[in-house]
Scaffold this motif. Structure first.
Motif, mmCIF file in Angstrom:
data_model
loop_
_atom_site.group_PDB
_atom_site.id
_atom_site.type_symbol
_atom_site.label_atom_id
_atom_site.label_comp_id
_atom_site.label_asym_id
_atom_site.label_seq_id
_atom_site.Cartn_x
_atom_site.Cartn_y
_atom_site.Cartn_z
ATOM 1 N N GLU A 187 0.677 -1.036 -0.151
ATOM 2 C CA GLU A 187 0.022 0.034 -0.023
ATOM 3 C C GLU A 187 1.015 1.099 -0.266
ATOM 4 O OE1 GLU A 187 -0.079 -1.311 4.699
ATOM 5 O OE2 GLU A 187 -0.201 -2.387 2.139
ATOM 6 N N GLU A 188 2.193 1.063 0.316
ATOM 7 C CA GLU A 188 3.009 2.027 0.316
ATOM 8 C C GLU A 188 3.514 2.478 -1.039
ATOM 9 O OE1 GLU A 188 5.932 1.481 3.192
ATOM 10 O OE2 GLU A 188 4.421 1.684 4.819
ATOM 11 N N VAL A 199 4.124 3.903 -4.430
ATOM 12 C CA VAL A 199 3.692 5.234 -5.297
ATOM 13 C C VAL A 199 4.948 5.492 -5.562
ATOM 14 C CG1 VAL A 199 3.737 6.672 -2.921
ATOM 15 C CG2 VAL A 199 2.514 7.286 -5.610
ATOM 16 N N ALA A 200 4.991 6.648 -6.288
ATOM 17 C CA ALA A 200 6.416 7.183 -6.855
ATOM 18 C C ALA A 200 6.744 8.317 -6.005
ATOM 19 C CB ALA A 200 6.413 7.281 -7.810
ATOM 20 N N LYS A 201 7.548 8.266 -5.483
ATOM 21 C CA LYS A 201 7.952 9.671 -4.352
ATOM 22 C C LYS A 201 9.227 10.086 -4.745
ATOM 23 C CE LYS A 201 6.662 7.610 0.050
ATOM 24 N NZ LYS A 201 6.928 7.339 1.593
ATOM 25 N N GLN A 202 9.573 10.173 -5.676
ATOM 26 C CA GLN A 202 10.048 11.056 -6.633
ATOM 27 C C GLN A 202 9.987 11.311 -8.033
ATOM 28 O OE1 GLN A 202 14.129 10.470 -5.658
ATOM 29 N NE2 GLN A 202 14.359 9.823 -4.036
ATOM 30 N N PHE A 243 3.615 1.142 -8.913
ATOM 31 C CA PHE A 243 2.806 2.406 -8.922
ATOM 32 C C PHE A 243 2.439 2.668 -10.436
ATOM 33 C CE2 PHE A 243 2.183 6.896 -9.656
ATOM 34 C CZ PHE A 243 0.990 6.653 -9.266
ATOM 35 N N LEU A 244 3.829 2.645 -10.943
ATOM 36 C CA LEU A 244 3.673 3.251 -12.657
ATOM 37 C C LEU A 244 2.589 2.261 -13.149
ATOM 38 C CD1 LEU A 244 7.188 4.355 -14.072
ATOM 39 C CD2 LEU A 244 5.051 5.059 -13.562
ATOM 40 N N SER A 301 -0.747 2.256 -12.213
ATOM 41 C CA SER A 301 -1.713 3.801 -12.762
ATOM 42 C C SER A 301 -1.841 3.433 -14.419
ATOM 43 C CB SER A 301 -0.874 4.096 -11.401
ATOM 44 O OG SER A 301 -1.160 5.573 -12.542
ATOM 45 N N ILE A 302 -0.704 2.636 -15.300
ATOM 46 C CA ILE A 302 -0.854 2.700 -16.578
ATOM 47 C C ILE A 302 -1.914 1.590 -16.618
ATOM 48 C CG2 ILE A 302 0.504 1.991 -18.500
ATOM 49 C CD1 ILE A 302 2.769 3.550 -17.118
#
Lengths: 330, 149
Positions: B63-64, B66-69, B103-104, B107-108
């Motif tokens: 759940e963590e 995600v793209a942070k940078q 994440f990518l 999301s994609i």
């Protein structure tokens, strides 16, 4: 006489029935937009609070949580995506070979106000907005006098103008802020300037505490130590340049979520060591020296510790030491 | 005299055959080695790469992810039912690379459900070219640290 009274009462009721449908307190308002790239951005806090939604600003973590239309949207000033009902949603996508690709794009912060793309507000938040002539028009609820209450936790910020503007914008939308003054003998507190501006209502002031800096505030302070921009973060480089990675001493990045910031130490000199001490004292008000002692150990191993209420994850690699700092948990 | 000459020719012939046999053996052996080297260089779309290390991320909370940078998607390739996403980022650790890749992929996948179905894409793989390291995510609970050739 009695017939007259009855007639007057009936006429009054009739008049009320006629007028009631037009007296909804709904009012069309508009606010200025800004353009960046090929996108139009609108101030989300202002629009949502005037539409009757709730806006909660967490100044310490530099994020805003908005509730409207059964949706909860978390906007982080330094993060490239919004969190809509627990899902990360991009503010913008681009088309590559027929595929929609999410773009990492932070909200635009102008004069302390978060602006996000109008298309995001329409498609992901479900707001009815009409953009024309540099303005975005929308229907308010309650004539713009929303009952939104915002609890703001203010900490001293080096970007005082930003915090100050945030307060004034909030107050203009009927927002009530609760400030938590934090002592900062050496740095003028933006929280104080908010109060002096008369736009905030401090209540139950907390006792004097050590200065607590967020990742963004530390970033601002790092410029004074010779850090320069590199990508979305900062670098301390031997020659003061951003494109010579082999001469980098320290990388710094503001994070979000479980960690506030990352400090990556690639090389050091006695002078750089002193700067590391200074940085650690900003991040950890009372335990900076303790963390420096831990890091300055030849047999240092990767580990996770908690100091000054921050979760600290130390990653020891062959070529660098990475340190992630979590937000302060009280 | 003739017999001696015949013997010399026969011996010479045997020597030549032995030398030729040795040459063939050496040649074959070198080809085997070359093929062995080829096995470590893999191909994904237009990219050739070697796997340096496979880092398990089973203990990382999904759940963590995600793209942070910041990152930039440079190219997409479709090959054999795979959608290969090539990105660049200043990410410098495998945890962040893994989170960004997951994440990518998600999301994609969510943003392009119809196209993914119509193109017959069964798998999404993500390549992240970092400053120091590069990574490949193929959809499992690990991330491969790779050298791009």
């Amino acid at each position: 006489m009695r017939k007259n009274y009855i007639a007057i009462i009936l006429m009054s009721i009739f008049t009320l029935i006629l007028v009631a449908p037009f007296n909804t307190n709904a009012e069309e308002k508009s606010v200025a937009t800004i353009n960046e790239g090929n996108l139009t951005y609108a101030p989300i806090n202002t629009i949502v609070s005037q539409m009757g939604g709730q806006v909660k600003r967490d100044e310490a973590n530099m994020n805003t949580t908005i509730t409207i239309n059964d949706k909860t949207i978390k906007i982080d000033d330094n993060f490239g995506f919004a969190e809509v009902n627990g899902q990360y949603v991009p503010y913008e996508t681009k088309d590559i070979q027929g595929f929609k690709i999410p773009i990492f794009k932070k909200p635009v912060i102008k004069d302390g106000i978060a602006y996000v793309p109008v298309e995001f507000l329409k498609s992901s938040v479900g707001l009815k907005l009409d953009v024309k002539d540099g303005q975005v028009a929308f229907n308010t609820v309650g004539g713009g006098n929303s009952t939104t209450t915002v609890a703001t936790v203010s900490v001293p910020s080096s970007s005082s103008s930003q915090s100050s503007s945030k307060s004034s914008s909030s107050s203009s939308t009927g927002v009530v802020e609760v400030n938590r003054p934090v002592s900062n003998p050496s740095t003028p507190s933006s929280g104080s300037s908010n109060n002096s501006g008369g736009t905030t209502k401090p209540s139950n002031p907390a006792p004097q505490q050590q200065t607590i800096y967020t990742g963004s505030e530390v970033k601002q302070k790092l410029y004074s130590l010779g850090f320069i921009n590199k990508g979305s973060g900062l670098v301390l480089n031997k020659y003061g340049v951003a494109n010579d990675t082999s001469s980098d001493y320290i990388h710094y990045n503001v994070l979000s979520g479980n960690y506030d910031m990352n400090l990556t130490i690639l090389a050091s000199t006695p002078e750089v060591d002193q700067k590391i001490r200074t940085i650690l004292s900003w991040i950890l008000p009372t335990k900076g020296n303790q963390l420096y002692s831990i890091l300055d150990n030849a047999s240092l191993k990767s580990q996770t510790i908690t100091l000054d209420g921050r979760k600290i994850s130390i990653d020891v690699e062959q070529t660098f030491i990475g340190v992630d700092f979590g937000p302060i948990v009280k | 005299m003739v017999q001696r000459r015949k013997a010399v020719i026969a011996i010479s012939g045997v020597i030549v055959i032995v030398i030729l046999a040795l040459v063939v053996i050496v040649k074959l052996n070198s080809n085997v080695n070359k093929n062995a080297n080829k096995d470590t260089i893999l191909t994904l779309g237009s990219m050739k790469y070697e796997v340096k290390n496979i880092v398990s991320k089973e203990n990382l909370k999904i759940e963590e992810s995600v793209a942070k940078q910041e990152y930039e998607v440079n190219n997409l390739e479709e090959q054999d039912g795979k959608l290969i996403i090539q990105t660049t980022s200043e990410i410098d650790n495998s945890d962040e690379a893994y989170k960004t890749a997951v994440f990518l992929k998600q999301s994609i996948g969510n943003l392009n459900k119809e196209k993914i179905n119509s193109d017959g894409i069964k798998q999404i793989e993500v390549i992240i070219k970092g400053n120091k390291n590069s990574w490949l995510y193929v959809g499992d609970n690990s991330i491969k640290e790779i050298n791009i050739n």
